[in-house]
Design a protein around this motif. Sequence first.
Motif, PDB file in Angstrom:
ATOM      1  N   HIS A 258       0.832  -1.210   0.000  1.00 52.81           N
ATOM      2  CA  HIS A 258       0.000   0.000   0.000  1.00 52.81           C
ATOM      3  C   HIS A 258       0.867   1.261   0.000  1.00 52.81           C
ATOM      4  O   HIS A 258       0.546   2.245  -0.681  1.00 52.81           O
ATOM      5  N   LEU A 259       1.972   1.223   0.742  1.00 56.51           N
ATOM      6  CA  LEU A 259       2.888   2.357   0.732  1.00 56.51           C
ATOM      7  C   LEU A 259       3.543   2.521  -0.641  1.00 56.51           C
ATOM      8  O   LEU A 259       3.738   3.644  -1.116  1.00 56.51           O
ATOM      9  N   ALA A 260       3.884   1.414  -1.263  1.00 58.11           N
ATOM     10  CA  ALA A 260       4.487   1.485  -2.603  1.00 58.11           C
ATOM     11  C   ALA A 260       3.501   2.092  -3.598  1.00 58.11           C
ATOM     12  O   ALA A 260       3.889   2.899  -4.454  1.00 58.11           O
ATOM     13  N   ALA A 261       2.234   1.712  -3.493  1.00 57.78           N
ATOM     14  CA  ALA A 261       1.211   2.282  -4.385  1.00 57.78           C
ATOM     15  C   ALA A 261       1.051   3.775  -4.141  1.00 57.78           C
ATOM     16  O   ALA A 261       0.886   4.558  -5.090  1.00 57.78           O
ATOM     17  N   LEU A 262       1.098   4.191  -2.876  1.00 61.81           N
ATOM     18  CA  LEU A 262       0.997   5.619  -2.556  1.00 61.81           C
ATOM     19  C   LEU A 262       2.179   6.384  -3.129  1.00 61.81           C
ATOM     20  O   LEU A 262       2.006   7.481  -3.679  1.00 61.81           O
ATOM     21  N   GLN A 263       3.370   5.812  -3.038  1.00 64.96           N
ATOM     22  CA  GLN A 263       4.548   6.503  -3.560  1.00 64.96           C
ATOM     23  C   GLN A 263       4.462   6.664  -5.075  1.00 64.96           C
ATOM     24  O   GLN A 263       4.842   7.699  -5.628  1.00 64.96           O
ATOM     25  N   ARG A 264       3.936   5.661  -5.766  1.00 67.08           N
ATOM     26  CA  ARG A 264       3.798   5.773  -7.225  1.00 67.08           C
ATOM     27  C   ARG A 264       2.825   6.885  -7.594  1.00 67.08           C
ATOM     28  O   ARG A 264       3.005   7.571  -8.604  1.00 67.08           O
ATOM     29  N   LYS A 265       1.818   7.089  -6.776  1.00 68.74           N
ATOM     30  CA  LYS A 265       0.818   8.114  -7.069  1.00 68.74           C
ATOM     31  C   LYS A 265       1.302   9.511  -6.667  1.00 68.74           C
ATOM     32  O   LYS A 265       1.152  10.473  -7.415  1.00 68.74           O
ATOM     33  N   ALA A 266       1.880   9.615  -5.462  1.00 65.67           N
ATOM     34  CA  ALA A 266       2.257  10.926  -4.935  1.00 65.67           C
ATOM     35  C   ALA A 266       3.671  11.347  -5.324  1.00 65.67           C
ATOM     36  O   ALA A 266       4.002  12.524  -5.253  1.00 65.67           O
ATOM     37  N   LEU A 267       4.521  10.389  -5.678  1.00 67.41           N
ATOM     38  CA  LEU A 267       5.939  10.590  -5.996  1.00 67.41           C
ATOM     39  C   LEU A 267       6.772  10.852  -4.747  1.00 67.41           C
ATOM     40  O   LEU A 267       7.855  10.293  -4.605  1.00 67.41           O
ATOM     41  N   TRP A 268       6.308  11.693  -3.825  1.00 66.59           N
ATOM     42  CA  TRP A 268       7.026  11.886  -2.573  1.00 66.59           C
ATOM     43  C   TRP A 268       6.945  10.618  -1.735  1.00 66.59           C
ATOM     44  O   TRP A 268       5.954   9.907  -1.774  1.00 66.59           O
ATOM     45  N   PRO A 269       7.957  10.331  -0.942  1.00 66.45           N
ATOM     46  CA  PRO A 269       7.956   9.087  -0.157  1.00 66.45           C
ATOM     47  C   PRO A 269       7.119   9.180   1.114  1.00 66.45           C
ATOM     48  O   PRO A 269       6.775  10.275   1.583  1.00 66.45           O
ATOM     49  N   SER A 270       6.829   8.032   1.665  1.00 70.84           N
ATOM     50  CA  SER A 270       6.084   7.954   2.921  1.00 70.84           C
ATOM     51  C   SER A 270       6.739   6.924   3.829  1.00 70.84           C
ATOM     52  O   SER A 270       7.512   6.076   3.387  1.00 70.84           O
ATOM     53  N   ASP A 271       6.413   7.022   5.123  1.00 74.75           N
ATOM     54  CA  ASP A 271       6.929   6.105   6.128  1.00 74.75           C
ATOM     55  C   ASP A 271       5.766   5.513   6.914  1.00 74.75           C
ATOM     56  O   ASP A 271       4.708   6.140   7.057  1.00 74.75           O
ATOM     57  N   LEU A 272       5.985   4.333   7.439  1.00 76.52           N
ATOM     58  CA  LEU A 272       5.083   3.731   8.425  1.00 76.52           C
ATOM     59  C   LEU A 272       5.794   3.775   9.769  1.00 76.52           C
ATOM     60  O   LEU A 272       6.928   3.298   9.896  1.00 76.52           O
ATOM     61  N   LEU A 273       5.123   4.359  10.766  1.00 77.14           N
ATOM     62  CA  LEU A 273       5.698   4.443  12.106  1.00 77.14           C
ATOM     63  C   LEU A 273       4.720   3.892  13.126  1.00 77.14           C
ATOM     64  O   LEU A 273       3.502   4.075  12.994  1.00 77.14           O
ATOM     65  N   ILE A 274       5.251   3.218  14.140  1.00 78.20           N
ATOM     66  CA  ILE A 274       4.440   2.542  15.150  1.00 78.20           C
ATOM     67  C   ILE A 274       4.843   3.058  16.531  1.00 78.20           C
ATOM     68  O   ILE A 274       6.039   3.183  16.828  1.00 78.20           O
ATOM     69  N   TYR A 275       3.842   3.341  17.360  1.00 76.42           N
ATOM     70  CA  TYR A 275       4.122   3.799  18.724  1.00 76.42           C
ATOM     71  C   TYR A 275       4.758   2.679  19.531  1.00 76.42           C
ATOM     72  O   TYR A 275       4.240   1.560  19.582  1.00 76.42           O
ATOM     73  N   ASN A 276       5.885   2.995  20.163  1.00 79.74           N
ATOM     74  CA  ASN A 276       6.588   1.992  20.955  1.00 79.74           C
ATOM     75  C   ASN A 276       7.382   2.686  22.052  1.00 79.74           C
ATOM     76  O   ASN A 276       8.338   3.404  21.771  1.00 79.74           O
ATOM     77  N   ASP A 277       6.960   2.492  23.292  1.00 79.35           N
ATOM     78  CA  ASP A 277       7.705   2.997  24.442  1.00 79.35           C
ATOM     79  C   ASP A 277       7.945   4.507  24.351  1.00 79.35           C
ATOM     80  O   ASP A 277       9.068   4.982  24.464  1.00 79.35           O
TER      81      ASP A 277
END
Length: 264
Positions: A88-107
């Motif tokens: 899903h992130l790869a598909a978003l990058q192809r559409k938006a061109l700018w990159p994205s990150d997935l971040l998870i709350y941890n401690d």
Amino acid sequence: MTKPIRALERGLEVLHLLRQHEGRSLQQLHEASALPKPTLLRILHTLEAGGLAWRAIYDGQWRCSVMLTLGVRPPERFLRLAELAAPHLAALQRKALWPSDLLIYNDYRMELAESTRRLSGLSMNPRYSLGYRVDLLLSAPGRAWLAFCAEEERADALRHYHAHPPANARGRAVLAHEIDLILTETRTRGYAVRDARFGGSEDDIAVFDDGFDAIAVPILAGARVPGCINLVWPRRYGLRAKVVEAHLEDMRATARAIAESIPG
């Protein structure tokens, strides 16, 4: 004895190599197995299609599916969510061109679990790698998580920082005077923005500045926020309003798709 299936033997050999390490490149697998790279690629793509292996966008390395390790060790939720989110992130990058990150709350921080920065060709924060821990009060993903998480989780995080103030002076100021208004505005907008004086690390922006700007949205899974995704671009371009107009709905759709892929 029945003659063994050579193709299956090769596939099992590769799977065994993946299970021994957190991530391996095609070259590393080639050196460890002595299999030709075209053969390896066919095996890896077959394993991927069967849900037994996946390739992280961030570093391009192949990993064993987390589902195969659930009976061996406790579930690694950040790896599992990264595995689900990657396409899903790869598909978003192809559409938006700018990159994205997935971040998870941890401690009490946001932890980087996946990124499409390698695909975009955008130069990286030299400190940024999988597992990098991001400021909760100043980053866009941190603010998105705080704004949309359960009330008891938010209260616990803020209690922690009142007891252990951030090292960053801007973080201390936000915590003391601005956080309630920031989170209210974030919920009203439906997305979070990066603090203008956040340089991407614990250091003051005058000490370290990665030069990026970002917006972020939460991944909403019922009452939980298992993670957040952002979109990043060089701050010098002044593109925030244009990025919001052009890609906010794409980000929201991506976050929904990730949430819908989470089992249960």
